[in-house]
Scaffold this motif. Structure first.
Motif, PDB file in Angstrom:
ATOM      1  N   THR A 171       0.883  -1.155  -0.231  1.00 20.27           N
ATOM      2  CA  THR A 171      -0.051   0.136  -0.089  1.00 20.27           C
ATOM      3  C   THR A 171       0.805   1.207   0.300  1.00 20.27           C
ATOM      4  O   THR A 171       0.664   1.964  -0.452  1.00 20.27           O
ATOM      5  N   LYS A 172       2.013   1.532   0.562  1.00 25.66           N
ATOM      6  CA  LYS A 172       2.667   2.220   1.059  1.00 25.66           C
ATOM      7  C   LYS A 172       3.607   2.769  -0.666  1.00 25.66           C
ATOM      8  O   LYS A 172       3.522   3.903  -1.155  1.00 25.66           O
ATOM      9  N   SER A 188       1.447   5.741  -7.195  1.00 24.68           N
ATOM     10  CA  SER A 188       0.035   7.390  -7.619  1.00 24.68           C
ATOM     11  C   SER A 188       0.666   8.745  -7.484  1.00 24.68           C
ATOM     12  O   SER A 188       0.413   9.449  -8.530  1.00 24.68           O
ATOM     13  N   LYS A 189       1.270   8.681  -6.482  1.00 24.67           N
ATOM     14  CA  LYS A 189       2.275   9.987  -6.451  1.00 24.67           C
ATOM     15  C   LYS A 189       2.983  10.579  -7.746  1.00 24.67           C
ATOM     16  O   LYS A 189       3.221  11.634  -7.990  1.00 24.67           O
ATOM     17  N   ASN A 211       0.867   4.217  -2.779  1.00 28.16           N
ATOM     18  CA  ASN A 211       0.292   5.540  -2.983  1.00 28.16           C
ATOM     19  C   ASN A 211       2.127   6.215  -3.526  1.00 28.16           C
ATOM     20  O   ASN A 211       1.444   7.666  -4.262  1.00 28.16           O
TER      21      ASN A 211
END
Length: 115
Positions: A65-66, A72-73, A69
């Motif tokens: 998940t990290k 995605s950033k 993220n």
């Protein structure tokens, strides 16, 4: 007296029979409890193993998940930057076209004035 002795013997036989039945029940219950405790121990070991596996999966999910993220950033930043590049390229293209049109007009005007 023989009648009393016969009754006593009958009660004694019945008592021995009841005691034997109780001992059989006790033995059966002890075996059942032992089996249940073994099953409980086996289940506890499986539960501990599954708990460790669950913790590993949860840690993996947190790590992924990290990473997601962060990805995605980066994707958002890249898309934003790319949009700026496209917008700038469009402005540059428009400027070049205007310059070209202006040069053509000026060239045509000079050419016509010479004639």
């Amino acid at each position: 007296m023989s009648e009393t002795a016969a009754r006593l013997q009958s009660h004694n036989q019945e008592m021995v029979k009841c005691l034997n039945q109780l001992r059989s029940q006790q033995t059966a219950l002890e075996e059942r409890i032992s089996q249940q405790e073994n099953r409980k121990n086996t289940l506890n070991k499986e539960l501990e193993k599954m708990q460790r596996a669950l913790e590993q999966v949860e840690a993996s999910i947190a790590e992924d998940t990290k990473k997601l993220n962060e990805c995605s950033k980066r994707l958002t930043e890249t898309e934003h930057g790319y949009t700026k590049v496209v917008d700038t390229l469009q402005l540059l293209l428009m400027s070049a076209k205007e310059g070209k049109t202006s040069l053509i007009s000026e060239t045509n005007a000079k050419h016509e004035s010479k004639q």
